[in-house]
Design a protein around this motif. Structure first.
Motif, short mmCIF file in Angstrom:
data_model
loop_
_atom_site.label_atom_id
_atom_site.label_comp_id
_atom_site.label_asym_id
_atom_site.label_seq_id
_atom_site.Cartn_x
_atom_site.Cartn_y
_atom_site.Cartn_z
N VAL A 144 -8.32 -1.92 -6.86
CA VAL A 144 -7.99 -3.23 -6.16
C VAL A 144 -8.00 -2.77 -4.54
O VAL A 144 -7.53 -1.82 -4.08
CB VAL A 144 -6.37 -3.36 -6.45
CG1 VAL A 144 -5.79 -4.43 -5.58
CG2 VAL A 144 -6.07 -3.66 -7.91
N ASP A 145 -8.88 -3.84 -3.93
CA ASP A 145 -8.99 -3.44 -2.53
C ASP A 145 -7.94 -4.09 -1.53
O ASP A 145 -7.42 -5.15 -1.99
CB ASP A 145 -10.36 -4.30 -2.16
CG ASP A 145 -11.48 -3.70 -2.47
OD1 ASP A 145 -11.67 -2.31 -2.63
OD2 ASP A 145 -12.53 -4.21 -2.87
N THR A 146 -7.39 -3.33 -0.84
CA THR A 146 -6.21 -3.61 0.01
C THR A 146 -6.79 -3.56 1.25
O THR A 146 -7.93 -3.10 1.93
CB THR A 146 -5.09 -2.55 -0.05
OG1 THR A 146 -5.40 -1.27 0.44
CG2 THR A 146 -4.86 -2.43 -1.68
N TYR B 138 0.88 -2.65 1.33
CA TYR B 138 -0.65 -2.72 0.74
C TYR B 138 -0.58 -1.90 -0.35
O TYR B 138 -1.22 -2.18 -1.30
CB TYR B 138 -1.41 -2.77 1.84
CG TYR B 138 -1.29 -3.74 2.81
CD1 TYR B 138 -1.73 -5.06 2.60
CD2 TYR B 138 -0.71 -3.61 4.29
CE1 TYR B 138 -1.48 -6.04 3.64
CE2 TYR B 138 -0.64 -4.66 5.17
CZ TYR B 138 -1.11 -5.72 4.83
OH TYR B 138 -0.87 -7.00 5.88
N GLY C 242 -1.36 -3.00 -4.23
CA GLY C 242 -2.52 -2.59 -5.14
C GLY C 242 -2.32 -1.53 -6.25
O GLY C 242 -2.90 -1.95 -7.36
N SER D 157 -3.54 -2.77 -10.01
CA SER D 157 -4.19 -1.58 -10.67
C SER D 157 -3.40 -1.11 -11.98
O SER D 157 -3.89 -1.14 -13.26
CB SER D 157 -4.25 -0.59 -9.96
OG SER D 157 -5.44 0.59 -10.80
#
Length: 172
Positions: free
Chosen positions: A92-94, A156, A160, A164
């Motif tokens: 997961v991009d944070t 954040y 994430g 995930s």
């Protein structure tokens, strides 16, 4: 003042002290130390490769290396019920970088959570995540789901991590 007017003040003070003590115990985790000690022992036991038992004191490498005859007779039934499976959640991009977890299941029980990726570009990222990730892992093991609280100061990373973790649970 007469005695009747002080009764309300004393009662109010006792209620405030009791509520303050309760909130303080909850915030600082007093009373949960035995649970967290068992969890950390369980995590280290799982990391050593022993997955036949969920009790931290009974799972030793020697016990798994030489099973008793009665244990081998029931091994097929036990392995079907408590099959160990490791699933990696999606990355997961944070705002500060990707977060990805790997979850180990024994049957439907989460036995271990490892963080594969997390923000570590700056010293501040490393400082924040070195404190937040163990808390998130402990919460995951105690709640056995992705319904965990975010860690203050690591919002954040927490969000994430939770996303995930949920994707890994969904893949189980």
């Amino acid at each position: 003042m007469n005695n009747k007017s002080w009764r309300g003040t004393i009662l109010f003070t006792v209620i405030l002290v009791t509520m303050g003590a309760t909130v303080g115990l909850k915030l600082y985790g007093v009373g949960e130390q035995a649970t967290s000690a068992q969890t950390s022992v369980h995590v280290s036991t799982s990391a050593s490769g022993s997955t036949t038992s969920t009790a931290p004191t009974t799972s030793t490498p020697s016990a798994t290396a030489t099973p008793s005859p009665s244990a081998t007779a029931s091994a097929p039934a036990a392995s079907a019920a408590s099959a160990t499976k490791t699933v990696t959640g999606t990355a997961v991009d944070t705002r500060y970088g990707p977060v990805q977890v790997k979850v180990t299941f024994s049957g439907t029980t989460i036995t271990a959570v490892d963080t594969v990726q997390y923000p570590s570009e700056s010293g501040r990222d490393v400082e924040i995540n070195s404190q937040a990730l163990p808390i998130l892992q402990q919460e995951t093991l105690s709640k056995q789901s992705a319904q965990i609280d975010t860690v203050s100061g690591a919002t954040y990373t927490s969000e994430g991590y939770i996303q995930s973790l949920q994707s890994a649970i969904d893949q189980r």
